[in-house]
Design an enzyme around this catalytic site. Sequence first.
Site, PDB file in Angstrom:
ATOM      1  N   THR A 260       0.836  -1.202   0.000  1.00  0.00           N
ATOM      2  CA  THR A 260       0.000   0.000   0.000  1.00  0.00           C
ATOM      3  C   THR A 260       0.866   1.246   0.000  1.00  0.00           C
ATOM      4  O   THR A 260       1.999   1.232   0.484  1.00  0.00           O
ATOM      5  CB  THR A 260      -0.869   0.102   1.264  1.00  0.00           C
ATOM      6  OG1 THR A 260      -0.024   0.157   2.408  1.00  0.00           O
ATOM      7  CG2 THR A 260      -1.843  -1.020   1.382  1.00  0.00           C
ATOM      8  N   ASP A 261       0.313   2.332  -0.515  1.00  0.00           N
ATOM      9  CA  ASP A 261       0.840   3.620  -0.115  1.00  0.00           C
ATOM     10  C   ASP A 261       0.501   3.770   1.364  1.00  0.00           C
ATOM     11  O   ASP A 261      -0.384   3.098   1.893  1.00  0.00           O
ATOM     12  CB  ASP A 261       0.222   4.751  -0.939  1.00  0.00           C
ATOM     13  CG  ASP A 261       1.135   5.965  -1.029  1.00  0.00           C
ATOM     14  OD1 ASP A 261       1.992   6.123  -0.134  1.00  0.00           O
ATOM     15  OD2 ASP A 261       1.006   6.748  -1.979  1.00  0.00           O
ATOM     16  N   TRP A 262       1.209   4.645   2.039  1.00  0.00           N
ATOM     17  CA  TRP A 262       1.103   4.711   3.501  1.00  0.00           C
ATOM     18  C   TRP A 262      -0.270   5.242   3.934  1.00  0.00           C
ATOM     19  O   TRP A 262      -0.619   6.389   3.690  1.00  0.00           O
ATOM     20  CB  TRP A 262       2.229   5.581   4.057  1.00  0.00           C
ATOM     21  CG  TRP A 262       3.471   4.809   4.379  1.00  0.00           C
ATOM     22  CD1 TRP A 262       4.160   4.859   5.559  1.00  0.00           C
ATOM     23  CD2 TRP A 262       4.188   3.866   3.562  1.00  0.00           C
ATOM     24  NE1 TRP A 262       5.248   4.002   5.516  1.00  0.00           N
ATOM     25  CE2 TRP A 262       5.286   3.374   4.310  1.00  0.00           C
ATOM     26  CE3 TRP A 262       3.996   3.361   2.285  1.00  0.00           C
ATOM     27  CZ2 TRP A 262       6.190   2.433   3.817  1.00  0.00           C
ATOM     28  CZ3 TRP A 262       4.888   2.425   1.785  1.00  0.00           C
ATOM     29  CH2 TRP A 262       5.959   1.971   2.544  1.00  0.00           C
ATOM     30  N   GLY A 263      -1.051   4.365   4.542  1.00  0.00           N
ATOM     31  CA  GLY A 263      -2.383   4.734   4.983  1.00  0.00           C
ATOM     32  C   GLY A 263      -3.458   4.530   3.941  1.00  0.00           C
ATOM     33  O   GLY A 263      -4.566   5.072   4.068  1.00  0.00           O
TER      34      GLY A 263
END
Length: 729
Positions: A260-263
């Site tokens: 994932t991208d962060w969050g």
Amino acid sequence: MKTFYKIVALFLILNMSHATYSQEINFLNSEKKIDSIISLLTLKEKVDMVHAQSKFSSPGVDRLGIPELWMSDGPHGVRAEINWDSWSYSKWTNDSITAFPALTCLAATFNPDLSADYGFSIGEEARYRKKDVLLGPGINIYRTPLNGRNFEYMGEDPYLASKMVVPYIQGVQKNGVAACVKHYILNNQELWRDKINVEVSDRALYEIYLPAFKAAVKEGKAWSIMGAYNQFRGQYCSHNELLLNKILKEDWQFDGVVITDWGATHNTKQAALYGLDIEMGTGTNGLTTSKENAYDYYYLANPFLKLLKNGEIEESVLNDKVRRILRLMFRTTMSSNRPLGRMNNQEHLDVARKVGTEGIVLLKNKDSFFPVNPNKKITIAVIGENATRPMTVGGGSSELKAKQEISPLQGIKERYKNANIIHAMGYASGPSAYGRVLPSKFDANTLKQEALEAAKKADIVLFVGGLNKSHHQDCEGGDRQSLELPFGQNELLEQLAKVNPNIGVVLVSGNAVAMPWLDHVKGVMQAWYLGSETGHAIADILSGDENPSGKLPFTFPKKLNDNAAHYFGEISYPGNGINQVYKDDILVGYRWHDTKHIKPLFAFGYGLSYTTFKISEVKTDKKKYSKTDKISVSCNIENTGDISGAEVVQVYIGKPKSEVKRALKELKGFYKVELSKNEIKNITITIDASKLAYYNEAISDWTLEKGDYIVYVGNASDHIVEKVKIEIE
């Protein structure tokens, strides 16, 4: 399972070269080891592997000697060390690196060989810093000049991005470091990026937005992919059934890890079932302060474990994720022949400088204003905050801790030792800031008057302006609010030109800008963000030590509504805060300008030189082709000027009288040619006829139309020197 391996091995022996055979046998041996490891892992140990344990790492299994995976932001340098549980920097003394030019500059070189050098060099530094995954390169399509993160990407054309991303990935991964290609997919703006739902046709998806990612997987053999923040057709991209399960893992046979991208994770069941392998950065700070062992509360942590124990999700789903992670480890941190890497060094700086000089684009050169003779005893007024402002800091996650950053002013002073160099800021922005705009401490009128006085005293003026890496400029987390230059630069340039007509502009930016002052200056060059060697690369071009050969990787529109994304109104950009419809469809960038006959300020593929070139004798190897043929386009390219230089021959192909809507023409090949004075070379560019197909939504597959096609050959999308008609039978 043993029988399967024997059959595959026999197939390899009969059908592959020795080198390929050895690679595949090693792969099969690794797969056997992975099978045995998975059988030894507990359910909890496997679940732990699919989510973060810190800001930039995911856990291994100490009991079995399985190491952690360590990641670092990119894509144009290895980010400084971040603390375990917060976004603050660790303040190490040994994490300074080479800052390479931003990827817009790399794309502007039109030089895949240089992209390989770039990738290998950054991969060496990532390996030296003990990173297993480099979070880059970025290949989202340049759709609007307001996107704050365009500087991290490779332009508006899917073919160019495809050709430039593959060698970058291969270069990085030679070091035993995984390239993590981002942001998959349709993350074409920063405004509302964490929630906007993008609706786009299948044709635009497959013809414009997917090709570079497909090339990264199928040709570059990328070991990891980063999911985007936004939604696509109602599902978040980081756990999207169509994008990840169907297209990426089934159709393209991607065998790596989706991170994932962060969050960017939002739902446990969807994250489990729809293709996500490692969850990073969940929570407002990546770590909630209200719970002990907060990483256990990620969507793919305890909530996932509970669903597995309840039988709501089969363990085979988890095993596939763990298999991919272990495969990534065998390619990186558990590889038996992994190089050691190298810290930043002169060779890396040389690559950065070379990318910078080849990427700088000369846009205007009236009366041969450039190059400026470095041996003359003249007074040069260098005006503009960007002449001294550091640009490796700021910009969001791609900011860098460069061991050195040569400013434009420093580079000019070093090269122009016989000249009297005077500097005035002229204008000022605030300090670099992520997520907010900070005011300047300087008085704007005072700065302007100082600049005008300096210009009056000078023989020539070099205005070093553009954008910067702060919020609402070229920066993650927010888009630009205007196509105009900020901080009163337009007005300042108009006034400077009145007191000194000998003015040249050096634009430092990752985006197109409006130029209402263009007719009042003699020269303009697009200098991008050039990293550690910024000043040296700019001085190389200014002085004529290097001949500019960069070409624009995206279109500069005259005004914002000339850009297709903006032409269709707010629902097309930026959307209504919930949904966004890509009404420009397949007509992105030059495709829109060409097809609708809208003259750009500067066209895709455009770039001047200090010498001149002539393209002639354009022809194809034959006139009729089948769908399995290769189309060979040849021409002579001659340097008709007085100095050595490089030109980029560009081949576009269009289909008149098509059964579907098409762009007038599309880039299908290019070739960068180095030529000495008066030298002539014959070059050939080869194109698969099958690449002329369009994505047929009626059958969800590609269709190659029969009939006439036009081959366009030139050195910019709006400068075609010859056309050739061919036929597909």
